[in-house]
Motif scaffolding. Sequence first.
Motif, short mmCIF file in Angstrom:
data_model
loop_
_atom_site.label_atom_id
_atom_site.label_comp_id
_atom_site.label_asym_id
_atom_site.label_seq_id
_atom_site.Cartn_x
_atom_site.Cartn_y
_atom_site.Cartn_z
N GLU A 129 32.26 49.45 72.16
CA GLU A 129 33.30 49.98 72.93
C GLU A 129 34.35 50.88 71.59
O GLU A 129 35.27 51.57 72.11
CB GLU A 129 34.50 49.05 73.11
CG GLU A 129 34.06 47.89 74.36
CD GLU A 129 33.05 46.88 74.01
OE1 GLU A 129 32.57 46.19 74.81
OE2 GLU A 129 32.73 46.90 72.74
N ASN A 130 33.85 50.72 70.41
CA ASN A 130 34.46 51.42 69.43
C ASN A 130 33.64 52.75 68.84
O ASN A 130 34.26 53.44 68.03
CB ASN A 130 34.87 50.56 68.12
CG ASN A 130 35.41 51.09 66.93
OD1 ASN A 130 35.21 50.58 65.87
ND2 ASN A 130 36.50 51.65 67.31
N GLU A 157 32.66 55.70 70.10
CA GLU A 157 33.18 57.05 70.50
C GLU A 157 34.34 57.42 69.57
O GLU A 157 34.22 58.45 68.80
CB GLU A 157 33.52 57.30 71.94
CG GLU A 157 33.89 58.71 72.25
CD GLU A 157 34.41 58.79 73.83
OE1 GLU A 157 34.56 59.66 74.13
OE2 GLU A 157 33.80 57.86 74.50
N GLN A 158 35.03 56.27 69.26
CA GLN A 158 36.41 56.82 68.40
C GLN A 158 35.93 56.90 66.90
O GLN A 158 36.40 57.78 66.39
CB GLN A 158 37.43 55.40 68.66
CG GLN A 158 38.42 55.63 67.53
CD GLN A 158 39.41 54.52 67.53
OE1 GLN A 158 39.41 53.64 68.54
NE2 GLN A 158 40.41 54.48 66.84
N VAL A 159 35.11 55.94 66.44
CA VAL A 159 34.52 55.89 65.22
C VAL A 159 33.94 57.43 64.92
O VAL A 159 34.04 58.25 63.94
CB VAL A 159 33.95 54.90 64.88
CG1 VAL A 159 32.98 55.25 63.31
CG2 VAL A 159 34.50 53.74 64.55
N ARG A 160 32.91 57.84 65.89
CA ARG A 160 31.94 58.77 65.63
C ARG A 160 32.85 60.37 65.64
O ARG A 160 32.77 61.09 64.86
CB ARG A 160 30.79 58.95 66.80
CG ARG A 160 29.83 59.82 66.29
CD ARG A 160 28.82 59.60 67.42
NE ARG A 160 29.03 59.56 68.83
CZ ARG A 160 28.50 59.05 69.90
NH1 ARG A 160 27.22 58.77 69.69
NH2 ARG A 160 28.78 58.98 71.20
N ASN A 161 33.94 60.39 66.47
CA ASN A 161 34.53 61.42 66.83
C ASN A 161 35.51 61.67 65.64
O ASN A 161 35.79 62.82 65.03
CB ASN A 161 35.55 61.31 68.03
CG ASN A 161 34.54 61.66 69.25
OD1 ASN A 161 33.62 62.19 69.46
ND2 ASN A 161 35.31 61.24 70.45
N ALA A 162 36.00 60.63 64.78
CA ALA A 162 36.78 60.68 63.85
C ALA A 162 35.92 60.97 62.42
O ALA A 162 36.48 62.05 61.83
CB ALA A 162 37.46 59.29 63.35
N ASP A 197 35.44 64.87 63.03
CA ASP A 197 36.66 65.70 62.64
C ASP A 197 36.92 65.52 61.12
O ASP A 197 37.75 66.46 60.57
CB ASP A 197 37.96 64.78 63.37
CG ASP A 197 38.10 64.97 64.87
OD1 ASP A 197 37.37 65.84 65.31
OD2 ASP A 197 38.72 64.22 65.62
N ASN A 257 39.80 54.26 61.90
CA ASN A 257 39.24 54.32 62.99
C ASN A 257 38.33 53.15 63.63
O ASN A 257 38.10 52.94 64.78
CB ASN A 257 38.64 55.47 63.51
CG ASN A 257 39.60 56.75 63.52
OD1 ASN A 257 40.35 56.77 64.51
ND2 ASN A 257 39.75 57.25 62.31
N HIS A 258 38.07 52.04 62.80
CA HIS A 258 36.96 51.07 63.02
C HIS A 258 38.05 49.81 63.31
O HIS A 258 38.90 49.43 62.68
CB HIS A 258 36.13 50.89 61.63
CG HIS A 258 34.93 50.22 62.06
ND1 HIS A 258 35.02 48.82 62.43
CD2 HIS A 258 33.72 50.54 61.78
CE1 HIS A 258 33.65 48.43 62.60
NE2 HIS A 258 32.85 49.55 62.34
#
Length: 364
Positions: free
Chosen positions: A142-143, A145-150, A153, A218-219
Amino acid sequence: MKIKEIITVLEEMAPLAYAEDFDNVGLLVGNQDEEATGVLVCHDALESVIEEAIAKKCNLVVCFHPILFSGIKKITGKNYVERSLLKAIKNDIAIYAVHTALDNHKNGVNKIFCDALGLINTKILVPKPNFIQKLVTYTIPENVEQVRNALFDAGAGKIGNYDDCSFTSQGIGTYMGNENSNPEIGERYEFVEAQEIKIEVTFEKHLQSKILKALLKNHVYEEVAYEIYDLQNLHQNIGLGMIGELEKPLSEVEFLQLVKTKMQCGGIRHSSLLGKSIKKVAVLGGSGSFAIKNAIQAGADVFLTADLKYHNFYESENQIVLADIGHFESERYTKNYIVDYLKEKITNFAFVLSEENTNPVKYL
């Protein structure tokens, strides 16, 4: 506008992390918190250039070559370096140097050199080693996409002409917290087996703190597991020199005449001509004798550089034409590039191209 705001733009153009270890780049003299009155861009920040900056009301001089290169213990005005520094300090003029930070950039000194000669299909001649790192981390699905995109960026995941590069794989992670833990999944003292995703990304090593900050922010885990590795891969978009091709082959004499005209050379010293046409051209602005073997290995017909010594010409080994076109000449359009870049990024400020010719070499 403060000087530090202009420095931010300069470091976007030529990141200081790209510079060679021996070099002295960045702000050499002055206070970055001062208001900028104007910027004079030059090749060498000599005393005459500082006088030009004073006359044109510029309190920031951006130079290609660092006027302050090696350590000095006294500033008494006994030589050209000390006289320039004294005049700059007396008149509150800051000096900023880019040098090999721009040499190593894919759009920097050697791309400018190639463009002046009309070369196409260009690539780095001597890619920079020991510059790439790899981050490996683990999180719940669940985490991811958020970590990878951060991480993307923050600058991770760039490989050549591709962005947002990563690799993910699936596995089982285990842990057991103590009395001070606050686990995202499970309870304290509970042995947990959780479905986790492994994320792998590469990045330029100077971005490490920024990458880790993005990861930790973001983790979802209280304690973030990660590893960082130094890679042996060469960085294909950072390095010294460049190699490209002429659109149409030229004879050796025709090509050297083209170089003399385009780079405004006072003269060209070269090794024996081989009676072959010139198609593939290697260039390295400034002193480039160390890259002769790289040019030969890359299959270049000719290698254009500067500061070749007598015995360097023997290194052609009848495989390549070596041509010394002059140090200043090989870098002559660099200051124009810097001015154009600054004007494009900051449209409402005075950027002045120095009119001083600081080439110390004269020709009859």
